[in-house]
Design a protein around this motif. Structure first.
Motif, PDB file in Angstrom:
ATOM      1  N   VAL A  12       0.232   5.010   4.036  1.00 55.01           N
ATOM      2  CA  VAL A  12       1.126   4.664   4.537  1.00 55.01           C
ATOM      3  C   VAL A  12       0.916   6.049   5.306  1.00 55.01           C
ATOM      4  O   VAL A  12       0.381   6.914   4.465  1.00 55.01           O
ATOM      5  N   MET A  57       2.684  -4.984  14.767  1.00 60.88           N
ATOM      6  CA  MET A  57       4.008  -5.049  14.427  1.00 60.88           C
ATOM      7  C   MET A  57       4.172  -4.417  12.736  1.00 60.88           C
ATOM      8  O   MET A  57       3.402  -4.799  12.425  1.00 60.88           O
ATOM      9  N   ALA A  58       5.354  -3.694  12.596  1.00 60.70           N
ATOM     10  CA  ALA A  58       5.362  -3.572  11.223  1.00 60.70           C
ATOM     11  C   ALA A  58       5.932  -4.517  10.978  1.00 60.70           C
ATOM     12  O   ALA A  58       6.061  -5.791  10.865  1.00 60.70           O
ATOM     13  N   ARG A  59       5.238  -3.643   9.336  1.00 60.11           N
ATOM     14  CA  ARG A  59       5.241  -4.707   8.211  1.00 60.11           C
ATOM     15  C   ARG A  59       6.840  -5.490   7.646  1.00 60.11           C
ATOM     16  O   ARG A  59       7.947  -4.043   7.842  1.00 60.11           O
ATOM     17  N   ALA A  60       7.401  -6.202   7.499  1.00 69.10           N
ATOM     18  CA  ALA A  60       8.676  -6.386   6.707  1.00 69.10           C
ATOM     19  C   ALA A  60       8.916  -5.483   5.469  1.00 69.10           C
ATOM     20  O   ALA A  60       7.945  -5.805   4.446  1.00 69.10           O
ATOM     21  N   ARG A  61       9.907  -5.156   5.286  1.00 64.40           N
ATOM     22  CA  ARG A  61      10.161  -3.969   4.140  1.00 64.40           C
ATOM     23  C   ARG A  61      10.427  -5.300   2.980  1.00 64.40           C
ATOM     24  O   ARG A  61      10.486  -6.033   2.774  1.00 64.40           O
ATOM     25  N   ILE A  62       9.578  -4.668   2.188  1.00 64.30           N
ATOM     26  CA  ILE A  62       9.542  -5.097   0.936  1.00 64.30           C
ATOM     27  C   ILE A  62      10.655  -5.197   0.157  1.00 64.30           C
ATOM     28  O   ILE A  62      11.732  -3.758   0.148  1.00 64.30           O
ATOM     29  N   ASP A  84      -1.809  -9.769  -6.549  1.00 65.60           N
ATOM     30  CA  ASP A  84      -1.220 -10.088  -5.936  1.00 65.60           C
ATOM     31  C   ASP A  84       0.588  -8.905  -6.558  1.00 65.60           C
ATOM     32  O   ASP A  84       0.623  -8.948  -5.464  1.00 65.60           O
ATOM     33  N   GLY A 130      -2.922  -0.600   0.309  1.00 69.97           N
ATOM     34  CA  GLY A 130      -1.614   0.563   1.947  1.00 69.97           C
ATOM     35  C   GLY A 130      -2.138   1.619   1.798  1.00 69.97           C
ATOM     36  O   GLY A 130      -2.945   1.973   0.968  1.00 69.97           O
ATOM     37  N   GLN A 167       5.995   2.688  -0.137  1.00 69.45           N
ATOM     38  CA  GLN A 167       6.987   2.224   1.146  1.00 69.45           C
ATOM     39  C   GLN A 167       8.577   3.133   1.206  1.00 69.45           C
ATOM     40  O   GLN A 167       8.774   3.565   1.954  1.00 69.45           O
ATOM     41  N   ARG A 217       2.385  -1.448  -2.987  1.00 69.44           N
ATOM     42  CA  ARG A 217       3.100  -1.411  -1.078  1.00 69.44           C
ATOM     43  C   ARG A 217       4.606  -1.383  -1.548  1.00 69.44           C
ATOM     44  O   ARG A 217       5.045  -0.151  -0.412  1.00 69.44           O
ATOM     45  N   TYR A 218       5.166  -1.282  -2.345  1.00 67.45           N
ATOM     46  CA  TYR A 218       6.511  -0.978  -2.749  1.00 67.45           C
ATOM     47  C   TYR A 218       6.776   0.215  -2.596  1.00 67.45           C
ATOM     48  O   TYR A 218       7.554   0.907  -2.615  1.00 67.45           O
TER      49      TYR A 218
END
Length: 129
Positions: A66, A1-6, A34, A64, A45, A41-42
């Motif tokens: 990518v 499942m793809a991670r939700a976009r930030i 956090d 993370g 992305q 992660r952003y």
């Protein structure tokens, strides 16, 4: 499942918090885990969006990784083109506080493979102070 976009607002706020944590971008010492994770992660992305593809894997442990950059697709085992660095170095590259060549020469970036070069792809965003 793809991670939700930030969301951009949320991501930029995290990068801003990291950059201003103690008055010097790149230290990352005073920001909570956090927020640091969200900033990493952003920006990962953003890299995947700005340089889509599957020929290079960029890893920023423990937060993370990518795949990016057009070229031959990697599907199994260890990717042939890997870039790995720590969160503070990655964020400094992402906002332009650090140059690719300098960080690589200092040994803060580990890069293997002929395509494992992010020159021209970083910085990803303007300084967000």
């Amino acid at each position: 499942m793809a991670r939700a976009r930030i969301a951009d607002v949320e991501g930029r706020d995290a990068v801003r918090a990291w950059a201003t944590a103690d008055g010097t971008a790149g230290s990352g010492t005073a920001v909570d885990r956090d927020t640091l994770a969200l900033a990493v992660r952003y920006t990962l992305q953003l890299l995947a969006e700005q340089a889509p593809g599957n020929s290079v894997e960029v890893r920023v442990p423990p937060f993370g990784a990518v795949q990016c950059v057009e070229g031959p697709r990697h599907t199994r085992g260890t990717p042939p083109n890997v870039v790995e660095t720590d969160p503070a170095t990655w964020l400094a590259l992402a906002v332009g506080d650090e140059g690719w060549a300098d960080a690589r020469a200092d040994g803060r970036i580990r890069a293997s493979g002929t395509r494992a070069d992010l020159t021209g792809l970083v910085p990803l965003i303007d300084r967000v102070r």
